[in-house]
Design a protein around this motif. Structure first.
Motif, short mmCIF file in Angstrom:
data_model
loop_
_atom_site.label_atom_id
_atom_site.label_comp_id
_atom_site.label_asym_id
_atom_site.label_seq_id
_atom_site.Cartn_x
_atom_site.Cartn_y
_atom_site.Cartn_z
N UNK A 198 0.81 -1.19 0.00
CA UNK A 198 0.00 0.00 0.00
C UNK A 198 0.86 1.26 0.00
N UNK A 199 1.95 1.25 0.78
CA UNK A 199 2.84 2.42 0.84
C UNK A 199 3.53 2.65 -0.49
N UNK A 200 3.80 1.57 -1.20
CA UNK A 200 4.43 1.70 -2.51
C UNK A 200 3.49 2.37 -3.50
N UNK A 201 2.20 2.07 -3.40
CA UNK A 201 1.22 2.68 -4.28
C UNK A 201 1.12 4.19 -4.02
N UNK A 202 1.12 4.54 -2.75
CA UNK A 202 1.03 5.95 -2.38
C UNK A 202 2.28 6.68 -2.84
N UNK A 203 3.44 6.11 -2.62
CA UNK A 203 4.68 6.77 -3.04
C UNK A 203 4.75 6.87 -4.56
N UNK A 204 4.22 5.84 -5.25
CA UNK A 204 4.20 5.90 -6.70
C UNK A 204 3.26 7.01 -7.18
N UNK A 205 2.11 7.17 -6.54
CA UNK A 205 1.18 8.25 -6.89
C UNK A 205 1.82 9.61 -6.62
N UNK A 206 2.53 9.74 -5.52
CA UNK A 206 3.20 11.00 -5.20
C UNK A 206 4.28 11.32 -6.22
N UNK A 207 5.00 10.31 -6.67
CA UNK A 207 6.03 10.53 -7.69
C UNK A 207 5.41 10.99 -9.00
N UNK A 208 4.24 10.45 -9.32
CA UNK A 208 3.56 10.86 -10.55
C UNK A 208 2.97 12.26 -10.42
N UNK A 209 2.45 12.57 -9.27
CA UNK A 209 1.72 13.83 -9.09
C UNK A 209 2.65 15.01 -8.83
N UNK A 210 3.85 14.76 -8.31
CA UNK A 210 4.75 15.85 -7.95
C UNK A 210 5.08 16.78 -9.13
N UNK A 211 5.48 16.29 -10.29
CA UNK A 211 5.77 17.20 -11.40
C UNK A 211 4.52 17.98 -11.86
N UNK A 212 3.38 17.32 -11.86
CA UNK A 212 2.14 18.00 -12.25
C UNK A 212 1.78 19.10 -11.25
N UNK A 213 1.96 18.80 -9.96
CA UNK A 213 1.67 19.78 -8.92
C UNK A 213 2.60 20.98 -9.03
N UNK A 214 3.90 20.71 -9.23
CA UNK A 214 4.86 21.80 -9.33
C UNK A 214 4.63 22.63 -10.58
N UNK A 215 4.25 21.98 -11.69
CA UNK A 215 3.98 22.72 -12.93
C UNK A 215 2.75 23.62 -12.75
N UNK A 216 1.71 23.10 -12.10
CA UNK A 216 0.51 23.91 -11.87
C UNK A 216 0.82 25.07 -10.93
N UNK A 217 1.62 24.80 -9.90
CA UNK A 217 1.99 25.86 -8.96
C UNK A 217 2.81 26.94 -9.66
#
Length: 86
Positions: free
Chosen positions: A1-20
């Motif tokens: 479960x933690x691997x899934x969350x960390x994988x989602x965070x890795x995917x979302x981080x560039x999108x979040x930073x680009x939007x910010x």
């Protein structure tokens, strides 16, 4: 479960930073536009000289008549030609 969350965070981080980054750029551009418009409002515009020409044509000299300028305007004055108050 933690691997899934960390994988989602890795995917979302560039999108979040680009939007910010994009939102910050939009805010910066809007702030600059507000400043430019604010400074531009103090920029001198063409002056309507017709007011000054009409004002210069009005001959309001105390020496021509024995009445004051205030009395010539139709305002109530006292015996000295000063504006009557009260």
């Amino acid at each position: 479960m933690y691997e899934e969350v960390s994988q989602l965070l890795k995917e979302a981080k560039p999108l979040y930073l680009a939007r910010k980054r994009r939102n910050n750029q939009i805010k910066t551009v809007l702030a600059m536009l507000v400043c430019i418009i604010g400074i531009g409002s103090f920029y001198p515009r063409d002056i309507d000289y017709s007011f000054y020409a009409n004002y210069a044509q009005d001959n309001w000299y105390v020496s021509e008549t024995n009445t004051s300028v205030i009395e010539n305007m139709g305002l109530p004055t006292d015996e000295y030609g000063l504006l009557m108050v009260g």
